[in-house]
Design a protein around this motif. Structure first.
Motif, short mmCIF file in Angstrom:
data_model
loop_
_atom_site.label_atom_id
_atom_site.label_comp_id
_atom_site.label_asym_id
_atom_site.label_seq_id
_atom_site.Cartn_x
_atom_site.Cartn_y
_atom_site.Cartn_z
N MET A 113 -6.66 9.84 -3.27
CA MET A 113 -5.51 9.27 -3.96
C MET A 113 -4.22 9.70 -3.27
O MET A 113 -3.95 10.89 -3.11
CB MET A 113 -5.48 9.77 -5.40
CG MET A 113 -6.70 9.36 -6.21
SD MET A 113 -6.73 7.60 -6.46
CE MET A 113 -7.30 7.51 -8.13
N SER A 114 -3.44 8.71 -2.87
CA SER A 114 -2.21 9.06 -2.16
C SER A 114 -1.29 7.83 -2.08
O SER A 114 -1.71 6.71 -2.37
CB SER A 114 -2.53 9.52 -0.74
OG SER A 114 -3.10 8.44 -0.03
N ILE A 115 -0.03 8.09 -1.71
CA ILE A 115 0.85 6.99 -1.30
C ILE A 115 0.72 6.92 0.21
O ILE A 115 0.89 7.93 0.90
CB ILE A 115 2.32 7.27 -1.65
CG1 ILE A 115 2.50 7.57 -3.14
CG2 ILE A 115 3.18 6.08 -1.25
CD1 ILE A 115 3.93 7.92 -3.50
N LYS A 116 0.37 5.74 0.72
CA LYS A 116 0.20 5.61 2.15
C LYS A 116 1.24 4.62 2.67
O LYS A 116 1.34 3.50 2.16
CB LYS A 116 -1.21 5.11 2.44
CG LYS A 116 -1.77 5.64 3.75
CD LYS A 116 -3.22 5.22 3.94
CE LYS A 116 -4.19 6.09 3.14
NZ LYS A 116 -5.55 5.54 3.08
N ILE A 117 2.00 5.08 3.66
CA ILE A 117 3.00 4.19 4.26
C ILE A 117 2.48 3.84 5.64
O ILE A 117 2.21 4.72 6.46
CB ILE A 117 4.35 4.91 4.38
CG1 ILE A 117 4.84 5.31 2.99
CG2 ILE A 117 5.36 4.02 5.06
CD1 ILE A 117 6.05 6.20 3.04
N SER A 118 2.31 2.55 5.87
CA SER A 118 1.68 2.15 7.12
C SER A 118 2.67 1.36 7.97
O SER A 118 3.01 0.23 7.65
CB SER A 118 0.42 1.37 6.78
OG SER A 118 0.14 0.41 7.74
N SER A 119 3.18 2.00 8.99
CA SER A 119 4.15 1.49 9.97
C SER A 119 5.18 0.53 9.40
O SER A 119 5.25 -0.64 9.76
CB SER A 119 3.43 0.86 11.17
OG SER A 119 2.70 -0.26 10.76
N ILE A 120 6.03 1.05 8.47
CA ILE A 120 7.07 0.20 7.92
C ILE A 120 8.36 0.31 8.72
O ILE A 120 8.70 1.36 9.26
CB ILE A 120 7.38 0.51 6.43
CG1 ILE A 120 7.79 1.96 6.23
CG2 ILE A 120 6.24 0.15 5.54
CD1 ILE A 120 8.34 2.22 4.85
N PHE A 169 -0.21 2.37 -2.91
CA PHE A 169 -0.36 3.42 -3.92
C PHE A 169 -1.84 3.45 -4.29
O PHE A 169 -2.35 2.47 -4.83
CB PHE A 169 0.48 3.10 -5.17
CG PHE A 169 1.91 3.56 -5.08
CD1 PHE A 169 2.82 2.93 -4.25
CD2 PHE A 169 2.35 4.64 -5.86
CE1 PHE A 169 4.14 3.35 -4.18
CE2 PHE A 169 3.67 5.06 -5.79
CZ PHE A 169 4.56 4.42 -4.95
N ASP A 170 -2.51 4.55 -4.00
CA ASP A 170 -3.94 4.68 -4.30
C ASP A 170 -4.70 3.46 -3.79
O ASP A 170 -5.46 2.83 -4.54
CB ASP A 170 -4.16 4.86 -5.81
CG ASP A 170 -3.34 6.03 -6.34
OD1 ASP A 170 -3.16 7.00 -5.59
OD2 ASP A 170 -2.89 5.95 -7.50
N ASP A 171 -4.45 3.09 -2.55
CA ASP A 171 -5.13 1.99 -1.87
C ASP A 171 -4.81 0.61 -2.45
O ASP A 171 -5.46 -0.37 -2.11
CB ASP A 171 -6.66 2.18 -1.86
CG ASP A 171 -7.03 3.42 -1.06
OD1 ASP A 171 -6.34 3.68 -0.05
OD2 ASP A 171 -7.96 4.13 -1.48
N LYS A 172 -3.79 0.52 -3.33
CA LYS A 172 -3.38 -0.79 -3.83
C LYS A 172 -2.02 -1.10 -3.24
O LYS A 172 -1.11 -0.27 -3.30
CB LYS A 172 -3.33 -0.75 -5.36
CG LYS A 172 -3.40 -2.13 -5.97
CD LYS A 172 -3.60 -2.05 -7.48
CE LYS A 172 -3.49 -3.45 -8.07
NZ LYS A 172 -3.35 -3.44 -9.51
N ASN A 173 -1.89 -2.30 -2.66
CA ASN A 173 -0.62 -2.68 -2.06
C ASN A 173 0.49 -2.72 -3.11
O ASN A 173 0.33 -3.31 -4.17
CB ASN A 173 -0.77 -4.05 -1.40
CG ASN A 173 0.36 -4.34 -0.44
OD1 ASN A 173 1.53 -4.10 -0.76
ND2 ASN A 173 0.03 -4.83 0.74
N LEU A 174 1.61 -2.09 -2.79
CA LEU A 174 2.73 -2.00 -3.74
C LEU A 174 3.17 -3.38 -4.23
O LEU A 174 3.53 -3.55 -5.40
CB LEU A 174 3.91 -1.26 -3.09
CG LEU A 174 5.14 -1.03 -3.95
CD1 LEU A 174 4.82 -0.20 -5.17
CD2 LEU A 174 6.25 -0.32 -3.16
N ASN A 175 3.11 -4.38 -3.34
CA ASN A 175 3.53 -5.73 -3.72
C ASN A 175 2.68 -6.32 -4.84
O ASN A 175 3.11 -7.22 -5.54
CB ASN A 175 3.44 -6.68 -2.52
CG ASN A 175 4.41 -6.27 -1.44
OD1 ASN A 175 5.44 -5.68 -1.72
ND2 ASN A 175 4.06 -6.56 -0.19
N GLU A 176 1.46 -5.79 -4.97
CA GLU A 176 0.55 -6.36 -5.98
C GLU A 176 0.58 -5.58 -7.28
O GLU A 176 -0.18 -5.87 -8.20
CB GLU A 176 -0.89 -6.39 -5.43
CG GLU A 176 -1.06 -7.46 -4.36
CD GLU A 176 -2.23 -7.15 -3.45
OE1 GLU A 176 -3.11 -6.36 -3.84
OE2 GLU A 176 -2.24 -7.70 -2.32
#
Lengths: 345, 256
Positions: free
Chosen positions: B1-8, B61-68
């Motif tokens: 469980m984590s917030i993951k930021i992927s090359s923004i 957020f926890d493998d769910k895209n923030l946009n969703e």
């Protein structure tokens, strides 16, 4: 029953003291309603109101003239009080008011267009009941959309803009009304004067019933947003981070204000200061949270407006003062007092 | 469980505010963001809050895209404390804190409000302020009240296992040293209790003392990330801030 419970769940953010104050306001509202119905160029006792006598002229005056008029005054007061409170909350500005930001002027211009040009261009069967309120609402909505556009979605930095644009819109509307006055016939002129000074004299069931229903629906639509308006006081980004769809909230407040104010102005004319002053009185009475402020402003606005209408009928009876004069005469000094009192309101 | 930021990345008017940032905030750890003014720290925090969308790249957020994730759902999984705006009307401190108690989705512990409020008011030392008007408080006191509100938003009964994140933008600004220490300790406790924390700080000594990881930003780029002991290096720090710095190991203190 569940939806009813759900609907009133916003009340859990009011204290028991605030709910008590709201009840007191409702009781005084009923009291002033009975008083307003009883006094005027014809006097009735309250017993006669509850058990109407058979005398037909009295019954007609009471049922066809007096009661619609008092009801209209109450609803106009309620919509001005409520939209004043919700606009002040939305703009996070204690000086916001449907009048100051030009919404009433837009509505009056819309109404004036129909009064002066309507008889020529609109079929009579529409002109009687629908064209006027619709045109006034369109005028109010247009002003609010202009405000929205020029303040970039009512951003925080847009408040000074908003008031300046309100001034410009007011000026523009008075030019429009001036031109319409200039080209109007004598009878149209009389109709116009009726708007700019404010009066409830023209109320009849045929006109007010649909209006009151729409105002009431729009108020019931708006009031449960009170909690969201509270959160908005932290600032737009904060409200958003607390789960509020801020755009939707703005839309709701603005559309319901445009509808209620537009209809009120179309039926009663320009009545100043009620929308500004009533929410401040309510805050002084019981607190600043909107779950209390919104309904209480509607109740107090209704009471004050019925009271002002009663005064307008009694002061120089059997003639009548325009009610807008009375509200402004009381509201203007109060407004000054607000300015001088302290910067934190 | 984590917030993951992927090359923004994030641009305004062709100006790069953030360039190709990737990092991760895990539950139970404090990630401190450091860097000079204009490095893009606050923008990163706003992107994570969902205030606006990155120009490119994704946030999970926890493998769910923030946009969703809906606006309301977001408010349950993360709480944000940023620079606050003036409040016009005279709300009481209690009312301001209560704004963090979210209306819906709390059904399972809706009756715990008083317990949560008492606990948090005690921890953030605002108990004596609860009935005051918010607007008469000092800047530091107002900050503590906002902190209490932020904590109330993430409050859960002790048996809860919801993943929760705190995003804090200079929470200790305007605080005296006693309350700064208390607040940082509170944040540390929260992380120890399983909450993921991202915090923007200016005081590198405070960062060194409390963070599990630090990320150094400059000109919109992530220069370095890792445990403070690895990242804090006299040469690199001096270059980042344009100021000669010295690290004393015992007691640990960075001077400049």
């Amino acid at each position: 029953m569940a939806w009813l419970f759900n609907y009133f769940s916003f009340l859990k953010h009011s204290t028991s003291q605030q709910i008590l104050i709201s009840f007191a306001l409702i009781i005084s509202l009923v009291f002033i309603f009975l008083l307003s119905v009883s006094f005027g160029s014809f006097n009735f006792s309250i017993i006669e109101f509850l058990f109407p006598s058979e005398s037909s002229i009295q019954k007609t005056v009471l049922l066809e003239i007096r009661i619609p008029r008092v009801l209209l005054a109450g609803f106009v007061g309620a919509s001005l009080g409520l939209s004043g409170a919700s606009l002040q909350g939305l703009f996070r500005n204690p000086l916001a008011d449907p009048g100051l930001i030009g919404v009433s002027a837009g509505a009056a211009l819309g109404a004036a267009l129909v009064i002066v040009l309507g008889s020529t261009y609109i079929p009579a069967y529409i002109f009687n009941t629908l064209a006027l309120p619709i045109s006034a609402v369109a005028g109010a909505a247009l002003v609010i959309s202009l405000l929205y556009f020029f303040t970039r979605g009512f951003g925080y930095q847009g408040i000074t803009y908003m008031l300046l644009i309100g001034i410009a819109v007011n000026a523009f509307a008075s030019v429009g009304i001036g031109i319409l006055t200039f080209i109007s016939t004598d009878s149209e002129l009389r109709g116009l004067t009726f708007w700019t000074m404010g009066s409830f004299g023209g109320a009849s069931w045929q006109i007010i019933l649909p209006a009151l229903m729409i105002i009431m629906l729009s108020m019931f639509w708006m009031i449960p947003s009170s909690r969201k308006l509270d959160l908005l006081q932290l600032g737009e980004p904060e409200a958003y981070r607390l789960g509020i769809d801020v755009q939707k909230l703005k839309f709701k407040v603005i559309v319901s204000s445009a509808i209620t104010v537009g209809i009120s102005v179309s039926l009663s004319g320009m009545i100043g200061f009620v929308g500004l002053v009533v929410p401040h009185l309510v805050r002084l009475l019981g607190g600043v949270n909107h779950s209390f402020l919104l309904p209480a402003s509607a109740f107090l606005g209704a009471s004050l407006m019925m009271g002002a209408d009663l005064l307008s009928r009694l002061l120089i009876a059997p003639a009548e003062l325009p009610v807008g004069l009375i509200t402004s005469a009381i509201g203007a000094p109060f407004f000054l007092w607000l300015i001088f009192r302290s910067r934190r309101i | 469980m984590s917030i993951k930021i992927s090359s923004i990345s994030y641009q305004i008017n062709n100006k790069n505010i953030l360039k190709d940032i990737s990092l991760e905030v895990e539950l139970g750890e404090i990630l401190c963001i450091l860097g000079p003014n204009g490095a893009g720290k606050s923008t990163l925090l706003k992107l994570l809050s969902g205030d606006f969308k990155p120009s490119s790249g994704e946030i999970y957020f926890d493998d769910k895209n923030l946009n969703e994730i809906s606006i309301q759902e977001r408010s349950f999984m993360r709480s944000v404390m940023a620079q606050s705006q003036a409040i016009v009307f005279d709300f009481s401190v209690k009312e301001i804190i209560e704004m963090g108690w979210l209306d819906k989705g709390l059904a399972s512990y809706a009756d715990k409000f008083q317990e949560a409020l008492d606990e948090i008011a005690e921890e953030t030392s605002v108990k004596d302020l609860l009935n005051e008007k918010f607007n008469v408080l000092s800047g530091g006191e107002q900050r503590r009240v906002h902190f209490a509100r932020t904590l109330l938003q993430t409050w859960r009964p002790s048996n809860s296992t919801d993943p929760i994140y705190l995003l804090l933008d200079e929470p200790t600004a305007n605080l005296d040293i006693l309350h700064e220490k208390k607040m940082m300790q509170k944040i540390k406790d929260k992380a120890a209790g399983g909450i993921g924390v991202m915090i923007i700080l200016h005081d590198i000594n405070v960062a060194a003392k409390y963070s599990d990881k630090v990320a150094i930003f400059k000109d919109g780029e992530l220069k370095d990330i890792g445990p403070p002991s690895k990242v804090f290096d006299e040469e690199k720090l001096s270059a980042t801030y344009g100021l000669p710095m010295k690290i004393n190991r015992n007691p640990y203190l960075i001077t400049y």
